[in-house]
Motif scaffolding. Structure first.
Motif, PDB file in Angstrom:
ATOM      1  N   THR A   1      -4.203  -2.604  -7.474  1.00  0.00           N
ATOM      2  CA  THR A   1      -5.041  -3.307  -6.485  1.00  0.00           C
ATOM      3  C   THR A   1      -4.702  -2.917  -5.053  1.00  0.00           C
ATOM      4  O   THR A   1      -5.537  -3.061  -4.161  1.00  0.00           O
ATOM      5  N   GLN A   2      -3.502  -2.418  -4.788  1.00  0.00           N
ATOM      6  CA  GLN A   2      -3.133  -2.033  -3.432  1.00  0.00           C
ATOM      7  C   GLN A   2      -3.770  -0.686  -3.069  1.00  0.00           C
ATOM      8  O   GLN A   2      -4.098   0.125  -3.929  1.00  0.00           O
TER       9      GLN A   2
ATOM     10  N   ASP B   1       0.830  -1.196   0.000  1.00  0.00           N
ATOM     11  CA  ASP B   1       0.000   0.000   0.000  1.00  0.00           C
ATOM     12  C   ASP B   1       0.874   1.259   0.000  1.00  0.00           C
ATOM     13  O   ASP B   1       2.033   1.242   0.425  1.00  0.00           O
ATOM     14  N   ILE B   2       0.305   2.355  -0.475  1.00  0.00           N
ATOM     15  CA  ILE B   2       0.982   3.648  -0.469  1.00  0.00           C
ATOM     16  C   ILE B   2       0.170   4.599   0.413  1.00  0.00           C
ATOM     17  O   ILE B   2      -1.014   4.831   0.174  1.00  0.00           O
ATOM     18  N   PHE B   3       0.833   5.135   1.440  1.00  0.00           N
ATOM     19  CA  PHE B   3       0.198   6.131   2.302  1.00  0.00           C
ATOM     20  C   PHE B   3       1.025   7.404   2.241  1.00  0.00           C
ATOM     21  O   PHE B   3       2.233   7.393   2.513  1.00  0.00           O
ATOM     22  N   ILE B   4       0.385   8.500   1.867  1.00  0.00           N
ATOM     23  CA  ILE B   4       1.072   9.780   1.732  1.00  0.00           C
ATOM     24  C   ILE B   4       0.474  10.762   2.727  1.00  0.00           C
ATOM     25  O   ILE B   4      -0.743  10.958   2.772  1.00  0.00           O
ATOM     26  N   ARG B   5       1.357  11.385   3.505  1.00  0.00           N
ATOM     27  CA  ARG B   5       0.910  12.380   4.473  1.00  0.00           C
ATOM     28  C   ARG B   5       1.567  13.719   4.161  1.00  0.00           C
ATOM     29  O   ARG B   5       2.792  13.806   3.994  1.00  0.00           O
ATOM     30  N   ILE B   6       0.730  14.738   4.079  1.00  0.00           N
ATOM     31  CA  ILE B   6       1.216  16.106   3.910  1.00  0.00           C
ATOM     32  C   ILE B   6       0.674  16.891   5.097  1.00  0.00           C
ATOM     33  O   ILE B   6      -0.536  17.120   5.205  1.00  0.00           O
TER      34      ILE B   6
END
Length: 417
Positions: free
Chosen positions: A101-102, A61-66
């Protein structure tokens, strides 16, 4: 600067200043040092997000925090300083394959989103397979709510949406948001904590309508009080689709809890209700306990809510299967009557006709009868007060007993020979 500055050479274009360079430039232009630090940190988050999106792994999975300032005050937008970063980030987000799909998650918190930034992001939201979007303390306003509604309509992959800390100031804004959510094909979870929903009853009514199709709704810290409690109770009584509801840290009191408990009596869909942090005391807790575990009589126990687990009061309805929860309650209640001297039903079955009491007690005291059968027989008798059923059950027991005695006598005779 509190975060390490990564190596950006070769990963991004030359149009974006590195965070330290941007910070130095802003300070040289007379900006406050602390504010320049936070803008640099947002720039760093944007660049980190660009790298993640461009170098995305085949799996995972890709989690991006700004994230801007860590306190509850949103960071001023400063489009002139951060605009190149937002543009590059939006382009990287748009490049993610739609068939990925992730999970792809984006969290933007404590950063003001102006109309310039939202226009840049909107197109990328429609192209990217974004499943989770968390916008927290962004000073959205009416224009921002309209942007969110457009983003929801553009993205057919979204499952989770959080707008925590973004006040919904009018029913028009609420209806704009709910209208976008209503027919969305994948949206399941909605978080609107600290959005000032309880301060206007029309806004509350509009948001409550999402219970008809959302699985989880979070409405904590919203000043929800008595007027809203009546709406929530009426909605729950209609048995809407919602499975989990968070109402923590609001203004609910004992009378409100009684209303909500009444709504639960006819509800078979809600699985979890969170009410901690409200001014609910003994009277309200008792009403909620009775809604899910009323041991006044076997009939009322049977008719209790067997699906909803509530975080205040007694622990109850811990399993997904309502039938299992109901059977556990019945069994636990019956077993609670066991004493060292034997079984004592006290006044629990005081409405049972007295002439049937010996038969019930006789059935229960016979340890040779299968335990599950004894409980089932007792429950069915108590549930319907059925005289024919009682004597049918007793006749069946006596028949099996007589058959065992007959077989034992034959065995003894055979051994004697």
């Amino acid at each position: 600067m509190e975060r390490d500055e990564p190596g950006f050479v070769g990963a991004i274009g030359n149009t974006i200043l590195a965070p330290l360079a941007l910070r130095a430039q802003l300070i040289s232009q007379g900006m406050d040092v602390e504010l320049a630090n936070w803008i640099g940190i947002v720039q760093m988050d944007l660049l980190n997000g660009i790298i993640k999106l461009k170098e995305r792994p085949a799996e995972g999975d890709i989690f991006i925090r700004i994230a801007g300032n860590s306190n509850t005050v949103e960071l001023p937008a400063h489009d002139d300083a951060l605009l190149p970063g937002w543009k590059e980030f939006a382009g990287a987000l748009s490049s993610v394959p739609i068939n990925r799909t992730q999970d792809l998650s984006l969290c933007i918190r404590h950063v003001q989103l102006t109309s310039t930034v939202t226009k840049i992001l909107l197109q990328s939201f429609g192209l990217a397979p974004l499943q989770e979007l968390y916008l927290v303390n962004n000073a959205l306003g009416s224009g921002g709510i309209k942007f969110v509604a457009s983003a929801i309509k553009a993205n057919k992959h979204l499952m989770d949406l959080s707008l925590n800390g973004n006040p919904i100031g009018s029913n028009h804004d609420a209806r704009t948001l709910v209208g976008a959510l209503k027919n969305h094909p994948t949206m399941k979870n909605l978080s609107l904590c600290a959005c000032s929903i309880g301060q206007r009853i029309d806004v509350t009514r509009t948001i409550i309508s999402t219970f008809d199709w959302m699985e989880r709704v979070f409405l904590c810290d919203n000043h929800i009080g008595s007027q809203s409690a009546a709406l929530i109770s009426n909605c729950l009584a209609r048995n809407p689709f919602i499975k989990r509801l968070w109402l923590c840290n609001n203004l609910l009191t004992d009378p409100d809890a009684v209303l909500i408990a009444d709504g639960l009596k006819t509800n078979t869909n809600l699985r979890m209700l969170k009410l901690s942090g409200n001014a609910i005391e003994e009277t309200g807790i008792t009403a909620l306990d009775k809604a899910v575990l009323n041991v006044f009589s076997m009939n009322e126990l049977y008719d209790s809510n067997h699906t909803c687990s509530i975080d205040i009061g007694g622990v109850c309805n811990q399993f997904v299967c309502p039938k299992l929860n109901r059977n556990i309650k019945i069994e636990s209640t019956l077993l609670s009557f066991y004493e060292p001297e034997g079984l004592h039903l006290r006044l629990y079955i005081n409405s049972l006709p007295i002439k049937l009491m010996p038969h019930v007690l006789a059935s229960l005291k016979d340890e040779r009868i299968d335990e599950a059968l004894r409980k089932t027989v007792l429950f069915r008798i108590m549930r319907g007060w059925s005289m024919p059923l009682l004597y049918t059950s007793r006749a069946s027991v006596e028949l099996r007993r007589s058959e065992r005695i007959r077989k034992n006598k034959i065995a003894m005779l055979l051994r004697g020979k």
